[in-house]
Scaffold this active site. Sequence first.
Site, PDB file in Angstrom:
ATOM      1  N   CYS A   1      14.487   4.075 -13.098  1.00 16.87           N
ATOM      2  CA  CYS A   1      13.347   4.297 -13.995  1.00 16.87           C
ATOM      3  C   CYS A   1      12.381   5.398 -13.511  1.00 16.87           C
ATOM      4  O   CYS A   1      12.712   6.569 -13.609  1.00 16.87           O
ATOM      5  CB  CYS A   1      12.629   2.975 -14.226  1.00 16.87           C
TER       6      CYS A   1
ATOM      7  N   ARG B   1       6.371   1.550 -25.931  1.00 17.04           N
ATOM      8  CA  ARG B   1       7.194   1.345 -24.729  1.00 17.04           C
ATOM      9  C   ARG B   1       8.548   0.789 -25.152  1.00 17.04           C
ATOM     10  O   ARG B   1       8.652   0.019 -26.108  1.00 17.04           O
ATOM     11  CB  ARG B   1       6.505   0.387 -23.756  1.00 17.04           C
TER      12      ARG B   1
ATOM     13  N   HIS C   1      16.284  -2.175 -14.639  1.00 14.89           N
ATOM     14  CA  HIS C   1      15.797  -2.994 -13.536  1.00 14.89           C
ATOM     15  C   HIS C   1      16.607  -4.292 -13.580  1.00 14.89           C
ATOM     16  O   HIS C   1      17.528  -4.426 -14.354  1.00 14.89           O
ATOM     17  CB  HIS C   1      14.315  -3.335 -13.740  1.00 14.89           C
TER      18      HIS C   1
HETATM   19  N1  GLN Z   1       6.030   5.194 -15.766  1.00 15.80           N
HETATM   20  C1  GLN Z   1       7.346   5.420 -16.273  1.00 15.80           C
HETATM   21  C2  GLN Z   1       7.454   5.153 -17.756  1.00 15.80           C
HETATM   22  O1  GLN Z   1       6.711   4.359 -18.287  1.00 15.80           O
HETATM   23  C3  GLN Z   1       8.357   4.576 -15.510  1.00 15.80           C
HETATM   24  C4  GLN Z   1       8.170   3.096 -15.706  1.00 15.80           C
HETATM   25  C5  GLN Z   1       9.047   2.249 -14.813  1.00 15.80           C
HETATM   26  O2  GLN Z   1       9.484   2.687 -13.755  1.00 15.80           O
HETATM   27  N2  GLN Z   1       9.269   1.010 -15.211  1.00 15.80           N
HETATM   28  O3  GLN Z   1       8.280   5.712 -18.402  1.00 15.80           O
END
Ligand code: GLN
Length: 249
Positions: free
Chosen positions: A96, A130, A196
């Site tokens: 990520c 998101r 993850h």
């Molecule tokens: N900050 C990055 C995003 O939101 C990565 C997030 C994460 O590693 N979960 O895309």
Amino acid sequence: MSRLKLRIGYLYPDLLEVYSDRGNVTILQKRAEWRGIFVEVDRITVGDNPNLSDYDLLFSGGGEDREQLLVAEDLLKKRETLISAVDSGTVVLAICGSYQLLGHYFETIGGNRIEGVGLLDLYTVGGKKRLVGNAIGKLNILGSDLTLVGYENHSGRTYLGPEVTPLAEVVNGFGNNGEDGSEGVAQGTVFGTYLHGPLLSKNPVFADHLLELALRRRTDNPFLEPLDDSWELQAHERVVRQYAQAGRR
Ligand code: GLN
């Protein structure tokens, strides 16, 4: 005969650690140790100046935009040693937030442009919504019908350039950008993913693939004795059963 050794470099454990991404390091370490391999794990963070070619495998987790900014500045200073390491066959697994930093840049939703190291031909742009949920991808490596399962939560949309190929094709979830059905990236010994989980707990075949690649730096013919992965595979199958029907989002 002396014991086979594996050196793991854990990059930015203090800054990039969401959803227990550190579990991936423990999993790699244990799966190697259960095969009698001696494992050393070094934690490497901002300001450290290691020779990254000393490591067989480098791991880095996810993190929020603020932490990524701190890491990005430091990672640029480690760019040369990172590139030399990859040239020497070091395996990289980046999840990520750190996956995003291996590309050309990450433009956050707040308009901040974070420079990446440009190791991989990809860029990332933050989006309002998101991309969150359990995800399943059909792996493009290992030449079979293997799936990768995990959990994603990112605002960034990553777009791959022509020089790289996706690690998987999305069966369920969003993957790199929620548009083109790609998930993660695989280029030689470098792997990036939005998953993850910790990823490797439910994907033991992928975990062993990384170990095998990393051990190739130490021995011509790495052989990993099979482990009893029944629990890991049950957990994997459960995700597939529960979410595969939902399709791409
Ligand atoms: N900050 C990055 C995003 O939101 C990565 C997030 C994460 O590693 N979960 O895309």
